[in-house]
Design an enzyme around this catalytic site. Structure first.
Site, mmCIF file in Angstrom:
data_model
loop_
_atom_site.group_PDB
_atom_site.id
_atom_site.type_symbol
_atom_site.label_atom_id
_atom_site.label_comp_id
_atom_site.label_asym_id
_atom_site.label_seq_id
_atom_site.Cartn_x
_atom_site.Cartn_y
_atom_site.Cartn_z
ATOM 1 N N ASN A 7 -5.581 2.782 4.298
ATOM 2 C CA ASN A 7 -5.578 2.087 3.215
ATOM 3 C C ASN A 7 -3.598 1.135 4.089
ATOM 4 O O ASN A 7 -2.683 0.781 4.982
ATOM 5 C CB ASN A 7 -4.307 2.616 2.303
ATOM 6 N N ARG A 90 -9.108 2.901 0.767
ATOM 7 C CA ARG A 90 -8.401 1.387 -0.394
ATOM 8 C C ARG A 90 -9.175 0.371 0.222
ATOM 9 O O ARG A 90 -8.460 -0.600 0.793
ATOM 10 C CB ARG A 90 -7.183 1.898 -0.327
ATOM 11 N N HIS A 179 -3.744 -0.222 -10.160
ATOM 12 C CA HIS A 179 -3.593 1.167 -9.800
ATOM 13 C C HIS A 179 -5.134 1.792 -10.559
ATOM 14 O O HIS A 179 -4.724 3.717 -10.554
ATOM 15 C CB HIS A 179 -2.319 1.619 -10.909
ATOM 16 N N LEU A 208 4.610 4.195 -12.775
ATOM 17 C CA LEU A 208 6.114 3.438 -12.574
ATOM 18 C C LEU A 208 6.397 3.803 -11.800
ATOM 19 O O LEU A 208 7.135 4.883 -10.492
ATOM 20 C CB LEU A 208 7.068 3.747 -14.079
ATOM 21 N N ARG A 240 8.727 -7.680 -9.176
ATOM 22 C CA ARG A 240 7.942 -8.831 -10.302
ATOM 23 C C ARG A 240 8.175 -8.192 -11.912
ATOM 24 O O ARG A 240 8.678 -7.557 -12.169
ATOM 25 C CB ARG A 240 6.564 -7.923 -10.088
ATOM 26 N N GLU A 384 -2.874 9.402 -4.213
ATOM 27 C CA GLU A 384 -4.429 8.597 -4.292
ATOM 28 C C GLU A 384 -5.108 8.815 -2.964
ATOM 29 O O GLU A 384 -6.804 8.740 -2.993
ATOM 30 C CB GLU A 384 -3.654 6.815 -4.522
HETATM 31 P P1 ADP Z 1 5.258 2.088 -5.030
HETATM 32 O O1 ADP Z 1 4.643 1.405 -6.154
HETATM 33 O O2 ADP Z 1 5.780 1.426 -3.383
HETATM 34 O O3 ADP Z 1 3.848 2.600 -4.387
HETATM 35 P P2 ADP Z 1 6.372 3.782 -5.130
HETATM 36 O O4 ADP Z 1 5.852 4.339 -6.251
HETATM 37 O O5 ADP Z 1 6.869 5.180 -4.062
HETATM 38 O O6 ADP Z 1 6.536 2.825 -4.969
HETATM 39 O O7 ADP Z 1 8.032 4.455 -6.647
HETATM 40 C C1 ADP Z 1 9.062 3.454 -5.418
HETATM 41 C C2 ADP Z 1 10.243 3.323 -7.120
HETATM 42 O O8 ADP Z 1 10.039 5.643 -7.386
HETATM 43 C C3 ADP Z 1 11.237 2.962 -6.488
HETATM 44 O O9 ADP Z 1 11.992 2.282 -7.270
HETATM 45 C C4 ADP Z 1 12.128 4.188 -6.232
HETATM 46 O O10 ADP Z 1 13.256 4.335 -6.704
HETATM 47 C C5 ADP Z 1 11.915 5.111 -7.034
HETATM 48 N N1 ADP Z 1 11.978 6.372 -6.718
HETATM 49 C C6 ADP Z 1 11.570 7.391 -5.453
HETATM 50 N N2 ADP Z 1 12.070 8.534 -5.614
HETATM 51 C C7 ADP Z 1 13.392 8.491 -6.676
HETATM 52 C C8 ADP Z 1 13.968 9.070 -7.412
HETATM 53 N N3 ADP Z 1 14.227 10.686 -6.857
HETATM 54 N N4 ADP Z 1 15.133 8.723 -8.379
HETATM 55 C C9 ADP Z 1 14.928 8.097 -8.968
HETATM 56 N N5 ADP Z 1 14.401 6.733 -8.466
HETATM 57 C C10 ADP Z 1 13.416 7.015 -7.755
#
Ligand code: ADP
Length: 397
Positions: A7, A90, A179, A208, A240, A384
């Site tokens: 990726n 990707r 996504h 999310l 965003r 993914e």
């Molecule tokens: P990306 O879009 O960069 O792939 P991710 O799917 O890794 O993002 O999601 C990142 C988000 O997930 C961040 O807002 C992070 O704070 C949240 N996150 C990760 N672990 C936890 C947790 N244990 N509790 C709450 N939120 C979390």
């Protein structure tokens, strides 16, 4: 079969080497700060992470370092590169040209290049990865897996904007959605995990994360999704804005003396949970703890996030005339019981009650609605890389 999943971003590159027979990850990591200074993170399964600072002027040096790490005598996951039988990439934007993953050849590269204008930060980087792999591992088949492909089944009423038709016809301005690899993987898995009839199923996937999108999937096919021409549209995200009144752009541009580039920078990098929390953080964990300490801005940011999800889900229930399952995935969806609870509180009208104990479980596939709920709500971790690996194997076998 051993599959290398790549990726490539503009200054970073994530990779995993997967054994497709067992679906085990043999090694994984990332290259960061490509073109700046360079840092390789490598982790063989079962061993600690290794971090190496080394110059990576271009993606070529970065990929070479990944291949060297994978075949390193002591900590390599394979003895020789000849063990890598396929490479899955990707690719962010496949425009209207790609409705599924595809084996890469010169025509595919040309078609991806033609989509560069639609994803100027991502597609050129993805193409560099493809070209460098072809150079360093000649003869190894490569597959492109597109973020947009899964959403190509959307009907015109879902993908057309209320703009002059010329913009669609001449400039390809329409909803594409992103996504897709995650929405496809999670919606399929939801059908299996929840025992739904795959030919008679209505699933809503809430991906999310830092970037967030929601999609509506009927009988395995996407019928609508929140992201649009670009990943800026839809719900509020880490930095965003998601949907806003487009006229705000002109109004703020005048007030703040910004040009289009400046406004786009604000909407992409300074808005969302970060902006709304008063520049506190884009990271949900920070906002949860600040809200817990009584920070009102952080509380509002979380409330807007949950309200946004509830409104899009409600819209998709209407669009599908019903729903069998609502699924949470990605960083926030998988990990934040707090956000899930806030969202599920809006679903009383669907006959859904939250199973509080299940909702507090983390890191596994789980149903978080009570057994008597009329619609199932579940958490399904996305993967993914595994989805890219599976598509790659299916096309090269
Ligand atoms: P990306 O879009 O960069 O792939 P991710 O799917 O890794 O993002 O999601 C990142 C988000 O997930 C961040 O807002 C992070 O704070 C949240 N996150 C990760 N672990 C936890 C947790 N244990 N509790 C709450 N939120 C979390």
């Amino acid at each position: 079969m051993k599959v290398l999943v790549i990726n490539c971003g503009s200054s970073s590159l994530k990779y995993q080497l997967i054994d497709s027979d067992t679906e085990n990850v043999l090694a994984k990591g990332l290259c960061e700060r490509i073109g700046i200074d360079g840092r390789l993170v490598y982790q063989k399964a079962g061993l600690d992470k290794e971090i190496t600072e080394a110059p990576m002027p271009t993606h070529k040096e970065a990929i070479q370092m990944v291949l060297d790490a994978l075949t390193n005598e002591k900590t390599g996951a394979i003895k020789s590169l000849s063990e890598v039988e396929a490479i899955g990439h990707r690719v962010v934007h496949g425009g209207e040209k790609f409705a599924s993953s595809t084996l890469i050849n010169d025509d595919v590269i040309k078609a991806v290049e033609e989509c560069n204008e639609l994803a100027p930060l991502h597609n050129p980087a993805n193409l560099i990865g493809i070209r460098v792999c072809a150079e360093l591992m000649p003869g190894v088949p490569q597959v492109a897996v597109f973020d947009t492909a899964f959403h190509q089944t959307m009907p015109p009423k879902a993908f057309l904007y209320g703009l002059p038709l010329k913009y669609y016809k001449d400039y390809k301005v329409r909803r594409y959605g992103f996504h897709g690899t995650s929405h496809s993987f999670v919606s399929k898995r939801a059908v299996e995990f929840l025992g739904l009839d795959k030919d008679n199923s209505k699933v809503i996937v809430c991906h999310l994360g830092n970037g967030s999108s929601i999609s509506a999937v009927v009988n395995g096919k996407c019928i609508d999704t929140t992201m649009g021409l670009t990943p800026l549209e839809g719900m509020i995200m880490g930095t965003r804005s998601g949907n806003i009144d487009p006229a705000i752009m002109e109004y703020v541009a005048k007030k703040e003396n910004l040009d289009i580039k400046g406004i786009m920078n604000v909407l992409n990098k300074k808005s969302g949970l970060f902006g709304l929390s008063g520049d506190l953080s884009s990271d949900l964990r920070d906002l949860e703890s600040a809200a817990g300490e009584g920070n009102e801005n952080a509380k509002h940011a979380l409330e807007v996030l949950a309200y946004d999800v509830a409104k899009f889900v409600g819209g998709y229930v209407a669009a599908m005339n019903g729903v069998d399952a609502i699924v949470f995935t990605a960083g926030i969806g998988e990990n934040s019981g707090t956000v899930r609870k806030m969202v599920v509180q809006y679903f009383g009208y669907l006959g859904i009650t939250l199973d509080e104990e299940a909702n507090n479980t983390r890191g596994e596939e789980i149903v978080i609605s009570t057994p008597d709920s009329k619609v199932k709500v579940a958490v399904i971790p996305t993967n993914e890389e595994l989805a890219i690996c599976r598509d790659t194997v299916a096309l090269v076998k």
